[in-house]
Write an enzyme that holds these catalytic residues in place. Structure first.
Site, mmCIF file in Angstrom:
data_model
loop_
_atom_site.group_PDB
_atom_site.id
_atom_site.type_symbol
_atom_site.label_atom_id
_atom_site.label_comp_id
_atom_site.label_asym_id
_atom_site.label_seq_id
_atom_site.Cartn_x
_atom_site.Cartn_y
_atom_site.Cartn_z
ATOM 1 N N SER A 155 40.708 41.284 35.921
ATOM 2 C CA SER A 155 41.489 40.057 36.095
ATOM 3 C C SER A 155 41.293 39.102 34.917
ATOM 4 C CB SER A 155 41.045 39.376 37.386
ATOM 5 O OG SER A 155 41.782 38.198 37.588
ATOM 6 N N LEU A 209 41.574 28.797 35.822
ATOM 7 C CA LEU A 209 42.570 29.437 36.697
ATOM 8 C C LEU A 209 44.008 29.006 36.383
ATOM 9 C CD1 LEU A 209 40.627 29.190 40.105
ATOM 10 C CD2 LEU A 209 40.762 31.169 38.598
ATOM 11 N N ASN A 211 44.912 39.572 42.127
ATOM 12 C CA ASN A 211 43.696 38.774 42.269
ATOM 13 C C ASN A 211 44.087 37.384 42.759
ATOM 14 O OD1 ASN A 211 41.677 36.704 41.305
ATOM 15 N ND2 ASN A 211 40.562 38.553 40.737
ATOM 16 N N ASN A 255 38.862 36.464 44.377
ATOM 17 C CA ASN A 255 37.972 35.839 43.392
ATOM 18 C C ASN A 255 37.157 34.753 44.088
ATOM 19 O OD1 ASN A 255 36.702 34.700 41.221
ATOM 20 N ND2 ASN A 255 38.553 34.268 40.038
ATOM 21 N N CYS A 311 34.765 32.350 40.471
ATOM 22 C CA CYS A 311 35.169 31.617 39.264
ATOM 23 C C CYS A 311 34.182 30.483 39.009
ATOM 24 C CB CYS A 311 36.578 31.037 39.419
ATOM 25 S SG CYS A 311 36.979 29.934 38.047
ATOM 26 N N LYS A 343 35.411 40.135 44.838
ATOM 27 C CA LYS A 343 34.817 40.109 43.488
ATOM 28 C C LYS A 343 33.613 39.186 43.464
ATOM 29 C CE LYS A 343 35.935 39.773 38.601
ATOM 30 N NZ LYS A 343 37.026 39.700 37.622
ATOM 31 N N GLY A 395 31.710 44.644 33.434
ATOM 32 C CA GLY A 395 30.788 43.894 32.582
ATOM 33 C C GLY A 395 30.456 44.651 31.318
ATOM 34 N N THR A 416 36.884 42.002 28.646
ATOM 35 C CA THR A 416 36.913 41.361 27.330
ATOM 36 C C THR A 416 37.428 42.290 26.230
ATOM 37 O OG1 THR A 416 35.113 39.974 28.093
ATOM 38 C CG2 THR A 416 35.457 40.068 25.717
#
Ligand code: DHB
Length: 304
Positions: free
Chosen positions: A21, A73, A99, A128, A131, A166, A244, A267
């Site tokens: 996400s 968000l 999500n 989620n 956050c 999550k 991760g 990422t």
């Protein structure tokens, strides 16, 4: 042929490579050189009940082996999402998990009620509760066992689609939160979301992020993610989606050995959004080399 298929709840995915996400938009607007149909699935960016501008800039900064973000968000809101994005999923060629994020239990519930009132190709929801960048909601739920339980129970009563919770790494006992989600009907948990981080400019003495703190992601997170997955694996029976710091196929193998049944790439998509599709052949080759027929047989097989 190695079998890369995996199962979560009653849904079969063609392989265990998902996008995380916030790193792949809504899934419907990716560059031409990316073949999303190769992916096991796409997790959309977080969608809230109302549209959000997000936090003021600067809201992204690079760090050693990672980045910190505090997007807050930013998203189009569920009504726009239903109208403009959801229809395109019927031809996208991969599975979509939406999500969702909210600042109250009611907001999460209202989003799912709206989504369940239309016909759509979404196969599930990722909740989620982790956050780190909003004042209300978000991580507030994910650090609290009873709030996680209450939220999961309410959302479970509203949908038969996959419900994936999550989890936040910013807790003392992530396995206890995973257990709460499992007990209240979650089909899977994903772990981990970002770690609270900070970066300071030594010249101006200011934080490099407007909101001071943000969520750290990228390769720096892999050892934290692996440890979280291994801890959760010993506590729950539902599948764990590992997240991760994954950048290559051997990282995926490590997550499987720790106990993940699937993974999300985050990422790394900002560097190269085609990383996921390229990993699929590499995973097949790895499985052939170590003589296993199904990638699922690696789950939790770390030798301790
Ligand atoms: C944001 C949300 C997250 O879940 C996260 O881990 C990092 C950032 C955000 O939108 O700010």
């Amino acid at each position: 042929m190695t079998d890369l298929r995996i199962q979560i709840g009653n849904i079969e995915f063609k392989n265990p490579i998902f996008t995380a996400s916030g790193t792949f938009g809504y899934g419907n607007d990716v560059p031409d050189f990316v073949d999303v149909s190769k992916l096991g699935g796409i997790f959309t960016k977080s969608i809230t009940l109302h549209p959000r501008e997000g936090n003021p800039p600067p809201r992204i900064v690079e760090t050693p082996s990672g980045m910190i973000n505090s997007i807050g968000l930013a998203n189009v809101g569920v009504d726009h999402y239903m109208r403009e994005m959801v229809p395109s999923y019927s031809t996208i060629g991969t599975k979509i998990i939406m999500n969702i994020a909210g600042s109250t239990l009611d907001e999460y519930a209202e989003i799912i009620r709206k989504m369940e009132s239309i016909s759509s190709d979404i196969v599930g929801y990722e909740i989620n509760i982790s956050c780190p960048n909003v004042k209300k909601g978000g991580m507030e739920f994910g650090v609290d066992r009873s709030l996680t339980a209450e939220l999961t129970k309410i959302l479970r009563s509203l949908t038969e689609r996959l419900l994936i919770v999550k989890l936040s790494p910013n807790v003392t006992d992530i396995a206890a939160i995973a257990t709460a989600a499992e007990e209240c009907g979650a089909d899977a948990v994903s772990a981990i979301n970002t770690v609270v981080g900070m970066s300071i400019n030594p010249t101006t003495w200011k934080s490099n992020i407007y909101t001071v703190f943000g969520g750290l992601s990228g390769p720096a997170l892999k050892p934290i993610g692996l440890a979280a997955v291994q801890k959760i694996f010993h506590s729950v029976k539902i599948p764990i989606i590992g997240i991760g710091g994954i950048t290559g196929s051997l990282d995926v193998i490590e997550y499987f050995l720790a106990g993940a049944s699937a993974v999300q790439l985050g990422t790394v998509n900002f560097q190269d959004p085609s990383t996921g599709e390229r990993m699929i052949d590499e995973l097949e080759t790895y499985c052939k080399d170590v003589s296993i027929d199904s990638i699922s047989s690696l789950v939790g097989k770390v030798k301790n």
